[in-house]
Every structure is written in structure tokens, then in C-alpha cells.
Design an enzyme around this catalytic site. Structure first.
Site, short mmCIF file in Angstrom:
data_model
loop_
_atom_site.label_atom_id
_atom_site.label_comp_id
_atom_site.label_asym_id
_atom_site.label_seq_id
_atom_site.Cartn_x
_atom_site.Cartn_y
_atom_site.Cartn_z
N LYS A 140 0.86 -1.28 -0.15
CA LYS A 140 -0.21 -0.03 0.07
C LYS A 140 0.82 1.22 -0.06
O LYS A 140 0.49 2.14 -0.59
CB LYS A 140 -0.65 0.07 1.33
CG LYS A 140 -1.97 -1.11 1.17
CD LYS A 140 -3.14 -0.91 2.08
CE LYS A 140 -3.90 -2.10 2.21
NZ LYS A 140 -4.93 -1.91 3.13
N LYS A 163 -8.92 -11.43 -7.84
CA LYS A 163 -9.74 -11.62 -6.99
C LYS A 163 -10.80 -10.57 -6.93
O LYS A 163 -10.50 -9.52 -7.41
CB LYS A 163 -9.11 -11.44 -5.47
CG LYS A 163 -9.58 -12.09 -4.30
CD LYS A 163 -8.70 -12.01 -2.97
CE LYS A 163 -9.45 -11.32 -1.89
NZ LYS A 163 -8.73 -11.08 -0.85
N LYS A 204 -13.15 -4.66 -3.87
CA LYS A 204 -13.62 -3.32 -3.95
C LYS A 204 -12.48 -2.48 -4.49
O LYS A 204 -12.98 -1.30 -5.28
CB LYS A 204 -13.98 -2.73 -2.59
CG LYS A 204 -12.98 -2.65 -1.49
CD LYS A 204 -13.30 -2.18 -0.23
CE LYS A 204 -12.07 -2.16 0.61
NZ LYS A 204 -11.93 -3.21 1.62
#
Ligand code: TRP
Length: 336
Positions: A112, A195, A198
Site C-alpha cells: 500500500k 480476486k 472493492k
């Protein structure tokens, strides 16, 4: 009875099919025969900048959907993390026993922070796993049902529990990860090798539970499929069809082989129509129930208040033992 704890971030307007089959379905199953605590981790969600309106809406929507999907506040403790201050309090203690290098090795942090660059990475993202450890250890959880991507955070939690216990006395239960496998792996309808998430670039391959039957049926009918025309499970050569088979099977309860023979000689169109039917008939009542719950926010908040009260009792007991073990001087009166 085993103590179960898990958490979900309120970072989207709706939960999606991957959340349900990858986690929430397990949560529902585990509330029977266990003492389960499920936490909407809004403090973790603060690591991503969010409009206050959206934060509130998403937290309530998450609660409504969890209940509509089968979590029963009478059989489990459903609560909001920020309503239990002990999470932050124990979080600090966890930060004080975590090595800087150890935290720097967390792959989710590395991924991230690499994406956004160090100037735009907040410190909360770095300390996120220590807050997560606190979430788990406060409740003396035996098992933590999570997806594979959380394995490293649970490993860290175990290390921290053992480290604390060795140094300050046996306070924490060392939790096990309960990695959810099998039908759990639901992929994006437009990118069936990734996968369902969101954070996908486009929402076209994500089935949102709060979306209408029309929208979801349309998404399924436009799912990317593979060359050929057989309905056959073959993840390598037919990832699109395999993903749709997994979804059908997980929701209809039929075996993959049963579905394959049902569609022998039929085309992709028929099959997609059937998957759309299975998905929309499964989630239509869920969506209605969630909307009903959301139409009375104060009743929903009351459910969360009750969960929070139960959580604070357990969390408060653990925190007292932790502070005591650390030699922090206790208050001798609770009057003020
Ligand atoms: N990090 C988890 C995720 O992104 C969410 C989470 C926060 C969690 N605290 C937790 C999961 C405690 C399990 C237990 O999915």
C-alpha cells in the site's frame, strides 16, 4: 466454547459477493457453538481518507448487511471498533513491543505504501497491524477467521502475544488463524484471474450485495468468458466459466459436477442466465432486509450499542490485566 474474533473495514458502500463467500458466510456459520465477536473496524478504515458522511453511511450499511446476511446479534457480538476505546489503548501497548523492522516487513504495508509513495502514506497504515493485534488479543480470541491475505497479520499477532506473555506474565490467549478456503476464492467477473475486490479498477466485475437484481444480472451476463463453448471447471484454461461455476455452486449448494452435467450441450448464454438467477434470488431478500434495517437507523444503532457494551466488558477486563502486568499504577476510585 471457543472465542472467535474477526473484523471488516467499512470502506465501501456495499459488501460484495467476494466478501460474503470469502468471509461473512464463515462468520455466520461460526456464531453457532462458539462465542463470536465481529467488529466493524472503522478506525482501521481511517487509514484511507474518507468523507465523514460516507464513513457513517458505510459503517451502518456494513452492520445492516451483516445482519441481513445472517449474523444474529443475539447469537454473536456485533460492534463498532471506535465504540470500544480499549482497542486504541491496547494498540499503543502493541506498538511499544513491536520492532520497527518487524513492522516494516508487513507486506500489506509495503504494497500500500509503495502505491501511494511515502509522503502520502499515513503513519496509521504502518501501525495498522498493531491495532489489528489489539482487536484480536483484547477478546482472548482462540480463532480468527480471515482470508489468506491476512495470514501475516495474524502471525504478527501471535508473536506479540507470546512476546508479551513471556515478558510480563500470561495474559493473552495466543490465537490461531482460521484461513477460509475452498469456495472462498471468487474472482472478478471482468478479470477472472484477479480476486473480486472493492479496489478493482472498474466495478463492472464486482457483484455488490446492495445493488438491484437488474444490475447484478446484467453484470453476470456480461462476465468475461473463455473461448470454446463447454461449461466445464478448468481454472487454467477457462477461468471465467470456472469462476461462474464456483459462484453458482457456493450459492445453490449444488456440486460443480452436477452443474456441469446440467448444462451439457447448452451454451454460455443459458448458463450465465442460470447463474444470474441463482445470485439475484439469493441476494434479493438480503438486500430488502438490509434496506429495512437501514430505514430505522436508531434501531440499528441500538443493536450496535448493545454489542459495544458487551465488547467493552471483555475488552476492559483484558486491558486491566495488561496495565497491571506492565506495572501501570491503577486508579483506586472509579468515581470520576
Ligand atoms: N485487516 C483486516 C482486513 O483488511 C480487517 C481487520 C481488522 C481484522 N482487525 C481485524 C480481521 C481483526 C480480523 C481480525 O481484512
Amino acid at each position: 466454547m471457543k472465542r472467535i474474533l474477526s473484523g471488516i473495514q467499512p470502506t465501501a458502500d456495499s459488501l460484495h459477493l467476494g466478501n460474503y463467500l470469502g468471509a461473512v458466510q464463515q462468520w455466520v456459520a461460526l456464531q453457532d457453538g462458539n462465542d463470536a465477536f465481529y467488529c466493524i473496524v472503522d478506525l482501521h478504515a481511517l487509514t484511507i481518507e474518507t468523507e465523514p458522511q460516507a464513513m457513517r453511511k458505510r459503517t451502518l450499511a456494513a452492520a445492516a448487511q451483516l445482519i441481513a446476511l445472517g449474523l444474529d446479534p443475539k447469537r454473536c457480538t456485533l460492534f463498532v471498533q471506535s465504540q470500544v476505546p480499549q482497542h486504541n489503548q491496547l494498540g499503543w501497548v502493541m506498538e511499544c513491543i513491536t520492532g520497527f523492522g518487524e513492522a516494516s516487513r508487513m507486506t500489506q504495508f509495503k504494497d500500500k505504501s509503495q502505491k501511494s509513495g511515502s509522503d502520502r502514506t499515513v503513519v496509521g497504515l504502518f501501525t495498522y497491524p498493531m491495532l489489528q493485534a489489539a482487536d484480536i488479543l483484547l477478546y482472548q480470541a482462540n480463532q480468527v477467521p480471515v482470508g489468506e491475505d491476512q495470514r501475516q497479520h495474524i502471525e504478527l499477532t501471535r508473536d506479540l502475544a507470546q512476546r508479551f506473555n513471556a515478558k510480563y506474565g500470561d495474559v493473552f490467549t495466543v490465537p490461531d488463524a482460521h484461513i477460509i478456503k475452498g469456495a472462498a476464492k471468487i474472482n472478478d467477473l471482468q478479470d477472472p484471474n484477479a480476486k473480486m475486490s472493492k479496489s478493482a479498477a472498474s466495478n463492472a466485475g464486482v457483484i455488490d450485495i446492495l445493488d438491484s437484481a437488474e444490475i447484478n444480472a446484467k453484470k453476470i451476463k456480461s462476465a468475461v468468458t473463455d473461448t470454446g463453448k463447454e461449461i466445464k471447471f478448468d481454472e487454467k484454461n477457462k477461468p471465467g466459466i470456472s469462476n461462474l461455476l464456483s459462484i453458482h455452486s457456493a450459492l445453490s449448494g449444488k456440486k460443480i459436477s452436477e452443474i456441469e452435467s446440467e448444462f451439457e450441450g447448452k451454451g454460455y448464454g443459458d448458463f450465465k442466465g442460470a447463474v444470474a438467477e441463482v445470485v439475484t434470488s439469493y441476494f434479493e431478500p438480503v438486500r430488502k432486509r438490509a434496506q429495512e434495517l437501514l430505514s430505522d437507523e436508531s434501531a440499528l444503532q441500538e443493536i450496535l450499542d448493545e454489542g459495544g457494551a458487551k465488547a467493552r466488558i471483555v475488552a476492559g477486563e483484558t486491558l486491566n490485566r495488561v496495565y497491571d502486568a506492565l506495572g501501570l499504577v491503577p486508579r483506586i476510585t472509579n468515581q470520576r
